[in-house]
Design a protein around this motif. Structure first.
Motif, PDB file in Angstrom:
ATOM      1  N   ALA A  36       0.837  -1.205   0.000  1.00 32.09           N
ATOM      2  CA  ALA A  36       0.000   0.000   0.000  1.00 32.09           C
ATOM      3  C   ALA A  36       0.868   1.250   0.000  1.00 32.09           C
ATOM      4  O   ALA A  36       0.572   2.218  -0.710  1.00 32.09           O
ATOM      5  CB  ALA A  36      -0.935  -0.025   1.212  1.00 32.09           C
ATOM      6  N   ASP A  37       1.956   1.223   0.777  1.00 34.50           N
ATOM      7  CA  ASP A  37       2.867   2.370   0.792  1.00 34.50           C
ATOM      8  C   ASP A  37       3.423   2.630  -0.614  1.00 34.50           C
ATOM      9  O   ASP A  37       3.516   3.773  -1.054  1.00 34.50           O
ATOM     10  CB  ASP A  37       4.035   2.113   1.757  1.00 34.50           C
ATOM     11  N   ALA A  38       3.774   1.553  -1.310  1.00 35.58           N
ATOM     12  CA  ALA A  38       4.327   1.688  -2.660  1.00 35.58           C
ATOM     13  C   ALA A  38       3.267   2.191  -3.639  1.00 35.58           C
ATOM     14  O   ALA A  38       3.541   3.057  -4.475  1.00 35.58           O
ATOM     15  CB  ALA A  38       4.898   0.356  -3.125  1.00 35.58           C
ATOM     16  N   VAL A  39       2.039   1.679  -3.532  1.00 40.45           N
ATOM     17  CA  VAL A  39       0.953   2.111  -4.423  1.00 40.45           C
ATOM     18  C   VAL A  39       0.683   3.603  -4.206  1.00 40.45           C
ATOM     19  O   VAL A  39       0.463   4.357  -5.156  1.00 40.45           O
ATOM     20  CB  VAL A  39      -0.320   1.266  -4.197  1.00 40.45           C
ATOM     21  N   HIS A  40       0.721   4.020  -2.949  1.00 42.52           N
ATOM     22  CA  HIS A  40       0.513   5.429  -2.613  1.00 42.52           C
ATOM     23  C   HIS A  40       1.549   6.301  -3.322  1.00 42.52           C
ATOM     24  O   HIS A  40       1.216   7.311  -3.939  1.00 42.52           O
ATOM     25  CB  HIS A  40       0.604   5.577  -1.093  1.00 42.52           C
ATOM     26  N   LYS A  41       2.812   5.880  -3.260  1.00 47.60           N
ATOM     27  CA  LYS A  41       3.888   6.623  -3.940  1.00 47.60           C
ATOM     28  C   LYS A  41       3.666   6.621  -5.451  1.00 47.60           C
ATOM     29  O   LYS A  41       3.860   7.632  -6.120  1.00 47.60           O
ATOM     30  CB  LYS A  41       5.253   5.978  -3.642  1.00 47.60           C
ATOM     31  N   TYR A  42       3.264   5.472  -5.965  1.00 51.87           N
ATOM     32  CA  TYR A  42       3.030   5.333  -7.407  1.00 51.87           C
ATOM     33  C   TYR A  42       1.938   6.303  -7.865  1.00 51.87           C
ATOM     34  O   TYR A  42       2.080   6.987  -8.878  1.00 51.87           O
ATOM     35  CB  TYR A  42       2.632   3.884  -7.721  1.00 51.87           C
ATOM     36  N   LEU A  43       0.842   6.367  -7.088  1.00 52.40           N
ATOM     37  CA  LEU A  43      -0.272   7.239  -7.472  1.00 52.40           C
ATOM     38  C   LEU A  43       0.145   8.708  -7.409  1.00 52.40           C
ATOM     39  O   LEU A  43      -0.264   9.514  -8.248  1.00 52.40           O
ATOM     40  CB  LEU A  43      -1.477   6.996  -6.564  1.00 52.40           C
ATOM     41  N   ALA A  44       0.959   9.041  -6.422  1.00 55.87           N
ATOM     42  CA  ALA A  44       1.390  10.431  -6.260  1.00 55.87           C
ATOM     43  C   ALA A  44       2.336  10.842  -7.393  1.00 55.87           C
ATOM     44  O   ALA A  44       2.232  11.944  -7.930  1.00 55.87           O
ATOM     45  CB  ALA A  44       2.069  10.606  -4.911  1.00 55.87           C
ATOM     46  N   ALA A  45       3.250   9.937  -7.771  1.00 55.33           N
ATOM     47  CA  ALA A  45       4.294  10.295  -8.735  1.00 55.33           C
ATOM     48  C   ALA A  45       3.932   9.933 -10.175  1.00 55.33           C
ATOM     49  O   ALA A  45       4.540  10.425 -11.113  1.00 55.33           O
ATOM     50  CB  ALA A  45       5.595   9.615  -8.343  1.00 55.33           C
ATOM     51  N   GLY A  46       2.953   9.046 -10.348  1.00 58.69           N
ATOM     52  CA  GLY A  46       2.600   8.614 -11.698  1.00 58.69           C
ATOM     53  C   GLY A  46       3.373   7.392 -12.153  1.00 58.69           C
ATOM     54  O   GLY A  46       2.968   6.683 -13.057  1.00 58.69           O
ATOM     55  N   ASP A  47       4.516   7.152 -11.532  1.00 61.33           N
ATOM     56  CA  ASP A  47       5.240   5.901 -11.771  1.00 61.33           C
ATOM     57  C   ASP A  47       6.262   5.682 -10.651  1.00 61.33           C
ATOM     58  O   ASP A  47       6.472   6.547  -9.813  1.00 61.33           O
ATOM     59  CB  ASP A  47       5.910   5.874 -13.147  1.00 61.33           C
ATOM     60  N   LEU A  48       6.848   4.496 -10.644  1.00 61.71           N
ATOM     61  CA  LEU A  48       7.891   4.182  -9.663  1.00 61.71           C
ATOM     62  C   LEU A  48       9.150   3.814 -10.434  1.00 61.71           C
ATOM     63  O   LEU A  48       9.064   3.225 -11.505  1.00 61.71           O
ATOM     64  CB  LEU A  48       7.474   2.987  -8.805  1.00 61.71           C
ATOM     65  N   PRO A  49      10.323   4.168  -9.883  1.00 62.82           N
ATOM     66  CA  PRO A  49      11.552   3.785 -10.581  1.00 62.82           C
ATOM     67  C   PRO A  49      11.639   2.264 -10.731  1.00 62.82           C
ATOM     68  O   PRO A  49      11.262   1.523  -9.822  1.00 62.82           O
ATOM     69  CB  PRO A  49      12.672   4.306  -9.682  1.00 62.82           C
ATOM     70  N   GLU A  50      12.109   1.864 -11.879  1.00 65.24           N
ATOM     71  CA  GLU A  50      12.183   0.440 -12.188  1.00 65.24           C
ATOM     72  C   GLU A  50      13.321  -0.223 -11.403  1.00 65.24           C
ATOM     73  O   GLU A  50      14.393   0.358 -11.251  1.00 65.24           O
ATOM     74  CB  GLU A  50      12.469   0.325 -13.685  1.00 65.24           C
ATOM     75  N   GLY A  51      13.073  -1.443 -10.905  1.00 66.19           N
ATOM     76  CA  GLY A  51      14.149  -2.193 -10.257  1.00 66.19           C
ATOM     77  C   GLY A  51      15.072  -2.784 -11.305  1.00 66.19           C
ATOM     78  O   GLY A  51      14.638  -3.572 -12.136  1.00 66.19           O
ATOM     79  N   LYS A  52      16.346  -2.380 -11.309  1.00 65.69           N
ATOM     80  CA  LYS A  52      17.253  -2.819 -12.385  1.00 65.69           C
ATOM     81  C   LYS A  52      18.250  -3.866 -11.914  1.00 65.69           C
ATOM     82  O   LYS A  52      18.925  -4.498 -12.710  1.00 65.69           O
ATOM     83  CB  LYS A  52      18.008  -1.607 -12.943  1.00 65.69           C
ATOM     84  N   VAL A  53      18.360  -4.024 -10.572  1.00 58.90           N
ATOM     85  CA  VAL A  53      19.317  -5.003 -10.036  1.00 58.90           C
ATOM     86  C   VAL A  53      18.594  -6.331  -9.859  1.00 58.90           C
ATOM     87  O   VAL A  53      17.531  -6.404  -9.260  1.00 58.90           O
ATOM     88  CB  VAL A  53      19.879  -4.523  -8.679  1.00 58.90           C
ATOM     89  N   LYS A  54      19.213  -7.378 -10.378  1.00 65.10           N
ATOM     90  CA  LYS A  54      18.592  -8.698 -10.287  1.00 65.10           C
ATOM     91  C   LYS A  54      19.071  -9.407  -9.027  1.00 65.10           C
ATOM     92  O   LYS A  54      20.262  -9.371  -8.706  1.00 65.10           O
ATOM     93  CB  LYS A  54      18.970  -9.515 -11.523  1.00 65.10           C
ATOM     94  N   LEU A  55      18.130 -10.037  -8.310  1.00 62.53           N
ATOM     95  CA  LEU A  55      18.517 -10.858  -7.167  1.00 62.53           C
ATOM     96  C   LEU A  55      18.473 -12.313  -7.598  1.00 62.53           C
ATOM     97  O   LEU A  55      17.473 -12.761  -8.161  1.00 62.53           O
ATOM     98  CB  LEU A  55      17.561 -10.633  -5.991  1.00 62.53           C
TER      99      LEU A  55
END
Lengths: 413, 127
Positions: free
Chosen positions: A318-337
């Motif tokens: 939910a915290d992440a969705v909140h940030k996503y809605l506020a910013a319009g997108d979230l930075p992509e995860g580029k590091v592979k685990l």
């Protein structure tokens, strides 16, 4: 369907179980008001409705609750906040553009969501998935189905019981069936170690003198119409039955507790890429899937052993969705685990790594006195010592902020 | 003498050992991650106690059953007897989570409480 007939919503949550409810409550508390939870059962609460035993909430609430009580805490909040929950409604399609089709008694509706939360949970592996030879009589149930019969529908399906698989639900059902008057003859586990939690072996099996046989499996099912018995055999280290070890056990019920599978058919429709190891979506530390704006948490992402962690994961979502809605997108995860030595899988599988984050993982076999480590390009970015590491227990490891885009290897030594 | 226990208090399931050399010595308890494990093993050594859950039939409700649980652990040896006593009960809808079904159950200083709300069936009420 024309554009005019399309409804809009900020966040559409697929599934009103522990993950969906916890996500909805947290989103509301973060100020998001336009939320819709879609639940296919007639009541929210998910599988917790039938898990009447206690032990839920020790981590999340600091007390031991039954499943219905644990769910009720979230349902009460959802009702108090006036969050919309559509029950008896099934999502039949999700597009990569986050257009969601919902079928309910009132008819079909289409929703354009800014963010979609996948919270569909998981389902049980069945006899078909195991390919046990023999006849197809009545009396063969998955543990969850037997649990629903007894705890929801007031039906007692068993007298003489054999349980295959030492998953937690199977062991919990061994105790339930015993308390309801059935005789549980034994639990058989194909692996050389139990797949459920140690405390359930104690309080569900040992307490009631129910024997647990490791490296054993059911190799034949007998009975024309009704189950009459099963053949069990010992297995070798490659889990193949050993000839000459067959034993016939008479019983009228065979309960299967042989694993759970995240329910991801809708995710595939949406173009979400799945990890063959977890059978859930590939996500980054924001729990965003490979499709921007579509997030996943709980058992749909990978099977958890504790509902407390499902709720907490959904709250992080939910915290992440909140940030996503506020910013319009979230930075992509580029590091592979990557899952290295001794590690079966990790969640997340990708990371942005700007902030510290937590990786959860499972080990491939029981191990004593080990270090669980995360390493990026020769640098340890997270580690912890564990007295014992069991496949039955999800392990959480804190990882420091990452530099560069080199892979992070998570391993046990 | 060494005795081994799996703590059932929380999902950690600590493996705890209790050791003593003679009957009149106190047990040395090791392996517990918290004090609850210590209390658990001391109790196991004198007489195991457990919590449990079951269901009670509900008449006139939207569901046929309400789940119940004990609010504190009772002797493990009396759990089966306790379940039979609870099964002899019936409830009439509506019942609410938190309602006390049996107070001071079996004289064991615990209550049996309802853990699931079952509303009255509208059709039944109209009849």
């Amino acid at each position: 369907m024309s554009e005019q007939n399309k409804n809009t919503v900020d966040v559409l949550i697929v599934g009103g179980g522990p993950a969906g409810l916890a996500a909805a409550v947290r989103l509301y508390e973060l100020g998001i008001r336009d939320i819709l939870v879609v639940e296919r059962e007639n009541e929210p609460g998910g599988i917790l409705r039938q898990c009447i035993h206690d032990g839920f909430g020790v981590t999340r609430f600091g007390e031991s609750l039954s499943g219905p009580e644990y769910a009720a805490r979230f349902i009460r909040q959802v009702r108090e906040y006036g969050i919309r929950v559509m029950t008896g409604a099934a999502v039949t399609n999700i597009t990569p553009e986050r257009e969601v089709t919902v079928v309910a008694r009132e008819g079909l509706t289409v929703w354009q969501a800014k963010a979609v939360v996948l919270a569909m949970g998981c389902r049980e592996r069945t006899r078909g998935a195991l390919a046990i030879p023999g006849e197809r009589p009545t009396g063969v149930f998955t543990a969850g189905v037997a649990q629903a019969y007894i705890n929801l529908y007031n039906r007692m399906p068993a007298r003489e019981v054999v349980i295959l698989g030492s998953g937690d639900i199977g062991m919990i059902m061994a105790r339930r069936l015993t308390l309801e008057g059935a005789h549980v003859k034994a639990v058989y586990e194909v692996q050389p170690y139990p797949s459920g939690l140690p405390r359930n072996i104690q309080q569900c099996l040992n307490d009631f003198d129910i024997p647990l046989y490791l490296s054993h499996t059911v190799t034949q099912i007998h009975g024309d119409r009704c189950l009459e018995g099963v053949t069990v055999s010992q297995v070798d280290e490659r889990m193949s039955p050993i000839a000459g070890t067959e034993e016939y056990i008479s019983c009228d019920t065979l309960i299967l507790s042989v694993g759970l599978i995240p329910e991801n058919e809708l995710s595939l429709d949406a173009g979400v890429q799945l990890d063959p190891r977890t059978r859930g979506a590939y996500v980054d530390e924001h729990l965003q899937t490979s499709v921007p704006g579509i997030f996943a948490a709980g058992n749909v992402l990978r099977v958890h052993d504790l509902v407390d962690f499902v709720s907490m994961e959904a709250e992080a979502l939910a915290d992440a969705v909140h940030k996503y809605l506020a910013a319009g997108d979230l930075p992509e995860g580029k590091v592979k685990l990557t899952a290295g030595a001794g590690v079966h899988h990790t969640v997340p599988q990708w990371a942005e790594g700007k902030e510290p984050f937590t990786v959860s993982l499972r080990v491939v076999r029981p191990m004593d006195n080990v270090w669980v480590c995360a390493k990026q390009g020769g640098h340890i970015v997270g580690q912890k010592k564990m007295k014992k590491a069991l496949p039955a227990e999800m392990i959480q490891l804190k990882v420091n902020p990452l530099t560069g885009t080199e892979d992070v290897e998570v391993y046990v030594q | 003498m060494i005795k081994e226990f799996t703590c059932v208090v929380c999902p950690n399931g600590c493996r705890i050992t209790a050791e003593r050399n003679s009957e009149n010595e106190e047990y040395k308890i090791t392996g517990n991650a918290c004090s609850r494990g210590l209390t658990y093993v001391r109790q196991e050594l004198t007489g195991p106690v457990r919590t449990f859950a079951t269901s009670v039939g509900v008449t006139g409700g939207v569901l046929p059953l309400a789940s119940v649980r004990v609010t504190a652990p009772i002797p493990l040896s009396r759990v089966k007897e306790a379940v039979e006593l609870i099964h002899a009960q019936t409830l009439t809808a509506p019942v609410h989570a938190g309602d006390v079904l049996l107070h001071d159950f079996m004289g064991l200083a615990c209550d049996v409480i309802v853990t699931k709300t079952v509303e009255a069936c509208p059709e039944e009420a109209a009849r």
